[in-house]
Design an enzyme around this catalytic site. Sequence first.
Site, mmCIF file in Angstrom:
data_model
loop_
_atom_site.group_PDB
_atom_site.id
_atom_site.type_symbol
_atom_site.label_atom_id
_atom_site.label_comp_id
_atom_site.label_asym_id
_atom_site.label_seq_id
_atom_site.Cartn_x
_atom_site.Cartn_y
_atom_site.Cartn_z
ATOM 1 N N HIS A 65 -70.283 -42.597 -56.394
ATOM 2 C CA HIS A 65 -70.545 -43.366 -57.845
ATOM 3 C C HIS A 65 -69.808 -44.753 -57.409
ATOM 4 C CE1 HIS A 65 -71.760 -39.999 -59.841
ATOM 5 N NE2 HIS A 65 -71.495 -39.087 -58.944
ATOM 6 N N ARG B 191 -86.533 -45.082 -63.336
ATOM 7 C CA ARG B 191 -87.182 -43.482 -64.687
ATOM 8 C C ARG B 191 -85.806 -43.634 -65.710
ATOM 9 N NH1 ARG B 191 -85.878 -38.858 -61.091
ATOM 10 N NH2 ARG B 191 -84.218 -39.844 -60.373
ATOM 11 N N TYR B 192 -85.056 -44.315 -65.986
ATOM 12 C CA TYR B 192 -83.946 -44.275 -66.761
ATOM 13 C C TYR B 192 -82.778 -44.644 -66.033
ATOM 14 C CZ TYR B 192 -82.628 -39.949 -64.617
ATOM 15 O OH TYR B 192 -82.076 -38.939 -64.398
ATOM 16 N N ARG C 177 -55.651 -60.888 -53.739
ATOM 17 C CA ARG C 177 -55.944 -59.721 -54.316
ATOM 18 C C ARG C 177 -57.238 -59.414 -54.090
ATOM 19 N NH1 ARG C 177 -55.124 -59.581 -60.489
ATOM 20 N NH2 ARG C 177 -57.401 -60.607 -60.666
ATOM 21 N N LYS D 153 -99.802 -73.598 -75.364
ATOM 22 C CA LYS D 153 -99.265 -74.081 -76.377
ATOM 23 C C LYS D 153 -100.818 -73.825 -78.092
ATOM 24 C CE LYS D 153 -97.529 -78.196 -79.143
ATOM 25 N NZ LYS D 153 -96.820 -79.611 -79.417
#
Length: 532
Positions: free
Chosen positions: A285, A226-227, A528, A135
């Site tokens: 993917h 890297r990205y 489900r 602070k």
Amino acid sequence: MHRALISVSDKTGLADFARGLAARGFELVSTGGTARALREAGLAVIGVADVTGFPEMMDGRVKTLHPLVHGGILARRGHPEDLASASTHGITLIDVVVVNLYPFVKAASNPDTPFEALVEEIDIGGPSLVRAAAKNFQDVLVVVSPSDYAAVLEQLDRTGGPARAFRFDLARKAFAHTGSYDTAIAATLGTVTASDSGFERTVGRVVVDPAPPTLTLGLRKLRDLRYGENPHQQAAWYAEEGATGLGNAQVLQGKELSYTNLLDLDAAARIVLEFEEPAAAVVKHTNPCGAATGVNAADAYVRAREADTVAAFGGIVGLNRAIDTETAQAIVSTFIEAVIAPAVDDDARRILATKANLRVVTADFTALANGGGRELRSILGAVLVQSRDRVMEASQPWPSGELRVVTKRQPTAAEWQALRFAWRICAHVKSNTILFTSADRTLAIGAGQMSRVDAAKVARMKAETLGPDTLKGSVAASDAFFPFRDGLDAVADAGATAVVQPGGSVRDQEVIAAADVRGLAMVFTGRRHFRH
């Protein structure tokens, strides 16, 4: 003379840093074990008790919480009133505060640490000192990491003293330090249940309440990436304190991991964690190209890869067994981007090293395999939280539990085994999905389609590359109910003899009747497994 207050649990580089401060004219004030370490290094130290006039008490719980300490930190040098108050009350100014906190995270990471011992690792005075110094950062240097020691000494030697930007940077680090510390405490206490008989810690990383009214997260950056998914997106890899799984992974070799690599490694690991027996998955993917079990890791991997050799090229591999030499040889025999496993044998590492770009990652998922936990996903301007989806209804051999055979024909013993395998894989494929399997290997996967009929068509298209009778005698799984009979007919047309699905459609009877006409056995799980 300037004064520095030093009280640290991490004593890395402490003696050299303290010598540097002393050489620059600083008095050293310290507490407990830190003071002892400094004296053993031959440095003159003033005990906090000598500053406050009060001894450390209550097993060290009370030692720095005193106006003679905090007044010296919080006094604003540019405010004459503050300096006058300090002079009136005999408060010596403190110019540098070097504090890092009790190792709560280390204690909490051990599930055997009892609750009472955890409570004693909650630092009180340390965070107060850090926050006070942060602070008042324009007048006081606050240092919470040994990695900053060298820079602090350099800044002290700077003409005009430490730069304002440097002071501010230290303050930000300090508030992040106390913030992550408090978050770790809050998160750990979230895994404790209280009753009249006492307190009990839950095993691993199970969260007692996965959706509390206020959610606190402490994330520590592991590395910049890297990205992101695309080169124009920035990305980084973070882990929660007390990290496990991919938050505590070891990268043994290969090119730098990418954002998408990590998503695929996660997807592969989730699949193989469903199995007790040796299992492997090849992912692209975030969807499996193939998954299989086998007599050992090598057998499971080869069978998973051969389920779709075209898609497996450049894929991500997950294994639930250590990589041995046979498995390593199978992996390097084709192009694989990355592999994750619990461990890698020394001889196998030498084989994998022949593929210099292959990313090899080890991670311990034991706590996550045995526990539940929560999952978070960001959306625009908000965060979604849910408990982790696990295929608990398939944790035991089928038939078991609340499964319902809704057709006239019962599954055969071989079909039961195949249906259970298919159901465990199905939960980890993007919705909508239809997949076909044998008892221990995927045969064709239709993932992420807008309708179940399309998903079945994609799976059949994939299967045709392996031969016209690939799906004959297979079983099929659907992650959600069939809304119409056309999806069931597509499965039957492909050659499946049994199907597993959650059930729950208003047209269930129509679908059941279709299965009876086609001679299929059909099982409803009542649960489900969408995956978005």
